[in-house]
Motif scaffolding. Structure first.
Motif, PDB file in Angstrom:
ATOM      1  N   SER A  28       0.663  -1.316   0.152  1.00 58.99           N
ATOM      2  CA  SER A  28      -0.092   0.569  -0.494  1.00 58.99           C
ATOM      3  C   SER A  28       1.051   1.252   0.576  1.00 58.99           C
ATOM      4  CB  SER A  28      -0.955   0.205   1.026  1.00 58.99           C
ATOM      5  OG  SER A  28      -1.740   1.462   1.498  1.00 58.99           O
ATOM      6  N   VAL A  29       0.832   2.125  -0.952  1.00 61.30           N
ATOM      7  CA  VAL A  29       2.120   3.077  -1.413  1.00 61.30           C
ATOM      8  C   VAL A  29       0.885   4.576  -1.192  1.00 61.30           C
ATOM      9  CG1 VAL A  29       3.597   1.881  -2.374  1.00 61.30           C
ATOM     10  CG2 VAL A  29       1.772   3.118  -3.684  1.00 61.30           C
ATOM     11  N   SER A  30       1.136   5.810  -0.950  1.00 60.42           N
ATOM     12  CA  SER A  30       0.060   6.580  -0.720  1.00 60.42           C
ATOM     13  C   SER A  30       0.521   7.812  -1.860  1.00 60.42           C
ATOM     14  CB  SER A  30       1.299   8.332   0.421  1.00 60.42           C
ATOM     15  OG  SER A  30       2.516   8.263  -0.279  1.00 60.42           O
ATOM     16  N   GLU A  31       1.750   7.616  -2.808  1.00 63.37           N
ATOM     17  CA  GLU A  31       1.497   7.505  -4.659  1.00 63.37           C
ATOM     18  C   GLU A  31       2.535   6.869  -5.249  1.00 63.37           C
ATOM     19  OE1 GLU A  31       4.893  11.076  -5.379  1.00 63.37           O
ATOM     20  OE2 GLU A  31       3.773  11.133  -3.145  1.00 63.37           O
ATOM     21  N   SER A  32       1.930   6.661  -6.240  1.00 54.51           N
ATOM     22  CA  SER A  32       2.626   6.118  -7.474  1.00 54.51           C
ATOM     23  C   SER A  32       2.991   6.914  -8.926  1.00 54.51           C
ATOM     24  CB  SER A  32       2.255   4.501  -7.514  1.00 54.51           C
ATOM     25  OG  SER A  32       2.998   3.784  -7.981  1.00 54.51           O
ATOM     26  N   GLU A  73      11.469   4.887  -1.837  1.00 56.46           N
ATOM     27  CA  GLU A  73      11.313   5.837  -2.392  1.00 56.46           C
ATOM     28  C   GLU A  73      11.150   5.289  -3.568  1.00 56.46           C
ATOM     29  OE1 GLU A  73      15.603   4.848  -1.214  1.00 56.46           O
ATOM     30  OE2 GLU A  73      13.695   5.287  -0.293  1.00 56.46           O
ATOM     31  N   ALA A  74      10.911   4.449  -3.889  1.00 52.66           N
ATOM     32  CA  ALA A  74      10.634   3.309  -5.289  1.00 52.66           C
ATOM     33  C   ALA A  74       9.797   4.370  -5.870  1.00 52.66           C
ATOM     34  CB  ALA A  74      11.052   1.698  -5.125  1.00 52.66           C
ATOM     35  N   PHE A  75       8.604   4.126  -4.971  1.00 52.05           N
ATOM     36  CA  PHE A  75       7.387   4.405  -5.546  1.00 52.05           C
ATOM     37  C   PHE A  75       7.232   6.243  -5.976  1.00 52.05           C
ATOM     38  CE2 PHE A  75       7.021   1.619  -3.104  1.00 52.05           C
ATOM     39  CZ  PHE A  75       6.171   0.025  -3.982  1.00 52.05           C
ATOM     40  N   GLN A  76       8.393   6.822  -5.887  1.00 53.00           N
ATOM     41  CA  GLN A  76       8.831   8.679  -6.035  1.00 53.00           C
ATOM     42  C   GLN A  76       9.324   8.672  -7.836  1.00 53.00           C
ATOM     43  OE1 GLN A  76      11.903  10.163  -3.129  1.00 53.00           O
ATOM     44  NE2 GLN A  76       9.669   9.149  -1.284  1.00 53.00           N
ATOM     45  N   GLU A  77       8.282   9.757  -7.941  1.00 53.59           N
ATOM     46  CA  GLU A  77       8.854  10.349  -9.285  1.00 53.59           C
ATOM     47  C   GLU A  77       9.896  10.383 -10.042  1.00 53.59           C
ATOM     48  OE1 GLU A  77       6.843  13.348 -12.848  1.00 53.59           O
ATOM     49  OE2 GLU A  77       6.727  13.409 -10.704  1.00 53.59           O
ATOM     50  N   GLY A  78      10.393   9.512 -10.797  1.00 49.30           N
ATOM     51  CA  GLY A  78      11.864   9.981 -11.271  1.00 49.30           C
ATOM     52  C   GLY A  78      12.860   9.163 -10.291  1.00 49.30           C
ATOM     53  N   LYS A 302      -1.990   9.745  -6.697  1.00 50.40           N
ATOM     54  CA  LYS A 302      -2.098   9.970  -5.380  1.00 50.40           C
ATOM     55  C   LYS A 302      -2.870   9.463  -4.524  1.00 50.40           C
ATOM     56  CE  LYS A 302       1.681  13.318  -5.771  1.00 50.40           C
ATOM     57  NZ  LYS A 302       2.134  15.129  -4.904  1.00 50.40           N
ATOM     58  N   VAL A 303      -3.135   8.832  -3.437  1.00 48.29           N
ATOM     59  CA  VAL A 303      -4.590   8.949  -1.926  1.00 48.29           C
ATOM     60  C   VAL A 303      -4.785  10.696  -2.643  1.00 48.29           C
ATOM     61  CG1 VAL A 303      -5.316   8.683  -0.010  1.00 48.29           C
ATOM     62  CG2 VAL A 303      -3.488   6.775  -1.447  1.00 48.29           C
ATOM     63  N   GLY A 304      -6.033  10.416  -2.057  1.00 46.03           N
ATOM     64  CA  GLY A 304      -6.644  11.752  -1.971  1.00 46.03           C
ATOM     65  C   GLY A 304      -6.828  12.208  -3.658  1.00 46.03           C
ATOM     66  N   ASP A 305      -6.767  12.048  -4.698  1.00 46.61           N
ATOM     67  CA  ASP A 305      -6.894  12.121  -6.114  1.00 46.61           C
ATOM     68  C   ASP A 305      -8.517  12.552  -6.433  1.00 46.61           C
ATOM     69  OD1 ASP A 305      -4.158  13.554  -6.558  1.00 46.61           O
ATOM     70  OD2 ASP A 305      -4.019  11.704  -8.340  1.00 46.61           O
ATOM     71  N   LEU A 306      -9.394  13.486  -6.765  1.00 45.40           N
ATOM     72  CA  LEU A 306     -10.827  13.062  -7.192  1.00 45.40           C
ATOM     73  C   LEU A 306     -10.950  12.313  -8.596  1.00 45.40           C
ATOM     74  CD1 LEU A 306     -11.869  16.621  -6.154  1.00 45.40           C
ATOM     75  CD2 LEU A 306     -11.622  14.400  -4.856  1.00 45.40           C
ATOM     76  N   LEU A 307     -11.917  11.584  -8.207  1.00 44.59           N
ATOM     77  CA  LEU A 307     -11.837  11.188 -10.006  1.00 44.59           C
ATOM     78  C   LEU A 307     -13.679  11.070  -9.778  1.00 44.59           C
ATOM     79  CD1 LEU A 307     -12.204   6.886 -10.018  1.00 44.59           C
ATOM     80  CD2 LEU A 307     -14.409   8.987 -10.303  1.00 44.59           C
ATOM     81  N   HIS A 308     -13.568  11.762 -11.271  1.00 38.72           N
ATOM     82  CA  HIS A 308     -14.347  12.495 -11.614  1.00 38.72           C
ATOM     83  C   HIS A 308     -14.984  11.357 -12.954  1.00 38.72           C
ATOM     84  CE1 HIS A 308     -12.777  16.095 -10.074  1.00 38.72           C
ATOM     85  NE2 HIS A 308     -14.180  16.731 -10.220  1.00 38.72           N
TER      86      HIS A 308
END
Length: 321
Positions: A28-32, A73-78, A302-308
């Motif tokens: 489980s990650v906070s962003e990817s 840090e593997a799930f951080q951009e770049g 990211k967790v917290g992003d909205l879905l439309h």
């Protein structure tokens, strides 16, 4: 018939799950970062038998107890691996296994999973012995060789239809079953658990994206959604195999939740006008419709992003199978 939904956000991303090793425990990650083949690191590794065919929890439920770790840090951009970056595996009764994230040099030819076969990167003798000892049968551990191999999305393998749907054009996966992304909702899980004597966690269904704030099973009706700034096409409902029967903490297979799903999520109920295949459904497969160019910043969910919801149908019977 498609209808235009409200422009307000329908749901919010509540969890993101990555499964670096197919059929082993997720992270489980906070962003990817997102890629054309799914979230980065998702299903890049695979355990195979002596015939070089994929092992999954369908036949080896013990894989559920293999804990997988990557550097935070593997799930951080770049981020890119260094010589000191490791995939770490733990399992009951086993010593810790550390696998360098630098690509191995050895090639395993003839690796197969479902409709695909090709060459993969062999992670070596130590990994082979570790999985052979854990499963009690000859095994090897391989990584998808993205430098030389591709695996197109081929839903026709599962639907037995002669022509690939338009959305599959150019889409690719690594060692996923069928599509790059799987989405499910908390409301759908909550509704299922109201029918169960012993509630189950979402890890029984192994989604990549869990959303909250929508109505139960409303994800059945979505045809196009936007998460953050990315547009995804909803391709088909996920019909469930034996894996949801496996307790992801113990590796023990039972009879639930599939028996209960048969009562209100069978094809007789979800797809009443179609040929009945005695399937049950939970979750929806996605492909990203945007061009995801490597090295471009901002390709992150990211967790917290909205879905439309951009487009939807009025009944699941209109959704492709």
């Amino acid at each position: 018939m498609e209808k235009q939904p409200s422009q307000e956000a329908t749901a919010k991303v509540s969890s993101i799950f990555i499964y670096p090793v197919k059929s082993c425990r997720g992270i489980s990650v906070s962003e990817s970062p997102i890629t054309p083949t799914g979230f980065r690191w998702d299903r890049q590794w695979l355990v195979i038998n002596q015939k070089r065919r994929a092992y999954t929890q369908r036949v080896e439920p013990k894989l559920a107890c293999v804990e997988v770790q990557l550097p935070n840090e593997a799930f951080q951009e770049g981020w890119e691996p260094t010589s000191s970056s490791y995939l770490v595996l733990k399992a009951p009764g086993m010593d810790v296994l550390k696998i360098s994230m630098s690509p191995p040099q050895e090639i395993a030819d003839g690796v197969s999973i479902w409709e695909w076969s090709g060459a993969a990167l062999d992670e070596g003798a130590d990994a082979s012995k570790w999985f052979s000892d854990y499963l009690g049968k000859p095994s090897r551990f391989v990584r998808f060789n993205a430098a030389s191999e591709t695996r197109p999305v081929k839903p026709s393998f599962w639907s037995h239809k002669p022509v690939e749907p338009e959305y599959a054009g150019g889409k690719q996966i690594m060692f996923s079953d069928l599509f790059p992304y799987l989405i499910a909702s908390q409301a759908s899980l909550d509704t299922l658990n109201e029918h169960l004597k012993d509630p189950v966690p979402i890890n029984r269904f192994r989604p990549n994206i869990l959303v909250d704030g929508c109505e139960p099973f409303s994800e059945d009706l979505w045809t196009d959604v936007r998460i953050n700034r990315f547009t995804f096409q909803c391709c088909m409902l996920c019909y469930r195999c034996k894996i949801p029967l496996v307790n992801q903490e113990t590796g023990i297979r039972g009879t639930e939740p599939n028996e209960t799903l048969k009562k209100f999520r069978s094809d007789a109920i979800v797809y009443p006008s179609r040929k009945q295949r005695r399937r049950v459904y939970f979750g929806q497969y996605l492909v990203c419709k945007d061009s995801l160019i490597a090295g471009v910043k901002g390709n992150v969910i990211k967790v917290g992003d909205l879905l439309h919801v951009l487009n939807m149908v009025s009944s699941a019977d209109e959704v492709p199978e």
